[in-house]
Scaffold this motif. Sequence first.
Motif, PDB file in Angstrom:
ATOM      1  N   MET A 182      16.079 -38.702  16.815  1.00  0.00           N
ATOM      2  CA  MET A 182      15.557 -39.281  18.052  1.00  0.00           C
ATOM      3  C   MET A 182      16.646 -39.377  19.116  1.00  0.00           C
ATOM      4  O   MET A 182      16.407 -39.101  20.299  1.00  0.00           O
ATOM      5  N   MET A 183      17.858 -39.751  18.696  1.00  0.00           N
ATOM      6  CA  MET A 183      18.946 -39.882  19.647  1.00  0.00           C
ATOM      7  C   MET A 183      19.344 -38.528  20.234  1.00  0.00           C
ATOM      8  O   MET A 183      19.570 -38.390  21.438  1.00  0.00           O
ATOM      9  N   GLU A 185      17.447 -35.888  20.480  1.00  0.00           N
ATOM     10  CA  GLU A 185      16.359 -35.433  21.352  1.00  0.00           C
ATOM     11  C   GLU A 185      16.398 -36.132  22.703  1.00  0.00           C
ATOM     12  O   GLU A 185      15.956 -35.570  23.713  1.00  0.00           O
ATOM     13  N   SER A 186      16.951 -37.349  22.715  1.00  0.00           N
ATOM     14  CA  SER A 186      17.036 -38.107  23.966  1.00  0.00           C
ATOM     15  C   SER A 186      18.324 -37.816  24.726  1.00  0.00           C
ATOM     16  O   SER A 186      18.567 -38.395  25.784  1.00  0.00           O
ATOM     17  N   VAL A 188      21.467 -38.446  23.725  1.00  0.00           N
ATOM     18  CA  VAL A 188      22.544 -39.417  23.518  1.00  0.00           C
ATOM     19  C   VAL A 188      23.744 -38.726  22.876  1.00  0.00           C
ATOM     20  O   VAL A 188      23.599 -37.959  21.919  1.00  0.00           O
ATOM     21  N   PRO A 239      18.451 -44.959  23.205  1.00  0.00           N
ATOM     22  CA  PRO A 239      17.160 -45.093  23.879  1.00  0.00           C
ATOM     23  C   PRO A 239      16.386 -46.257  23.267  1.00  0.00           C
ATOM     24  O   PRO A 239      16.571 -46.584  22.092  1.00  0.00           O
ATOM     25  N   GLU A 241      13.438 -46.657  22.133  1.00  0.00           N
ATOM     26  CA  GLU A 241      12.654 -46.378  20.924  1.00  0.00           C
ATOM     27  C   GLU A 241      13.563 -46.292  19.702  1.00  0.00           C
ATOM     28  O   GLU A 241      13.259 -46.859  18.645  1.00  0.00           O
TER      29      GLU A 241
END
Length: 275
Positions: A182-183, A185-186, A188, A239, A241
């Motif tokens: 997730m990180m 993809e964001s 980070v 992020p 989420e």
Amino acid sequence: MNRQLTLMVVHAHPDDECLTTGGILARYAEEGVRTVLVTCTNGEQGDDQNGVKPGEPGHDDAAVAAKRLEELRESVGHLAVEHLELLGYRDSGMEGWEANGHPDAFANVPVETAAARLAELMEHYRPQVVVTYDETGGGGYGHPDHVQTHRVTVAATERSGIPDKLYYTAIPRSAILRMFEMMKESGVDVGDFDPSADFGTPDERVTSVVDVTPYVERKIKALQAHESQGDNIFLLRMPDEARMQAFSHEAFERVLSKVDAPGHEEDLFAGLRDS
């Protein structure tokens, strides 16, 4: 005679209390459980002002320890910890550091010596539930002080015979991999850290997951209190989420229970509360 429900959490350094146990400390305190945080070292091997690392010119061990203990007291205020106990041992530093060889380093203290002191605290507070790291220092972390904290806590538990339940903090592998995906993809920047497939705690060892969603903001404030330690920064820049996923549930491996408790539980005091 019933004794007050008491949680004792045993950590190695100032700031270790935040991520894996900050939520349970805050949650159980709000429920009226007496909370006790035991911190084994003073954190001398942390960053000094302006990010000066241990061993670099200008690093002042005593000043770092004083600053980190000051930050720890602010952190436990956010988490509503009722009792903070400092064993005061010297930070051993990461594996392979020169500090490992210091005769006063926590990792060089005989286990039975430190365990006797911790057992005295157990006898004083009489916790039903004790939480510390697993044999790897927490999901494979391997820090000498974390491994020593594990050994000392297990020995003190056995020596005192007081705790009814003993837990190890757990960072489920599936959750770690999901969070880092997730990180990424964001967008980070997580530096060069890329968790391997065997990083963290095998999911099958996780017995207990506690929902601490209402206490995420308190955990964040507790983490922010340790502002002198730059390693925390990327966790606070997650992020929303990913941060909620990382902070909203705390997982554990139950390794001792003298009471009947479900195989998978959502409350570390399951089996200990009055019906």
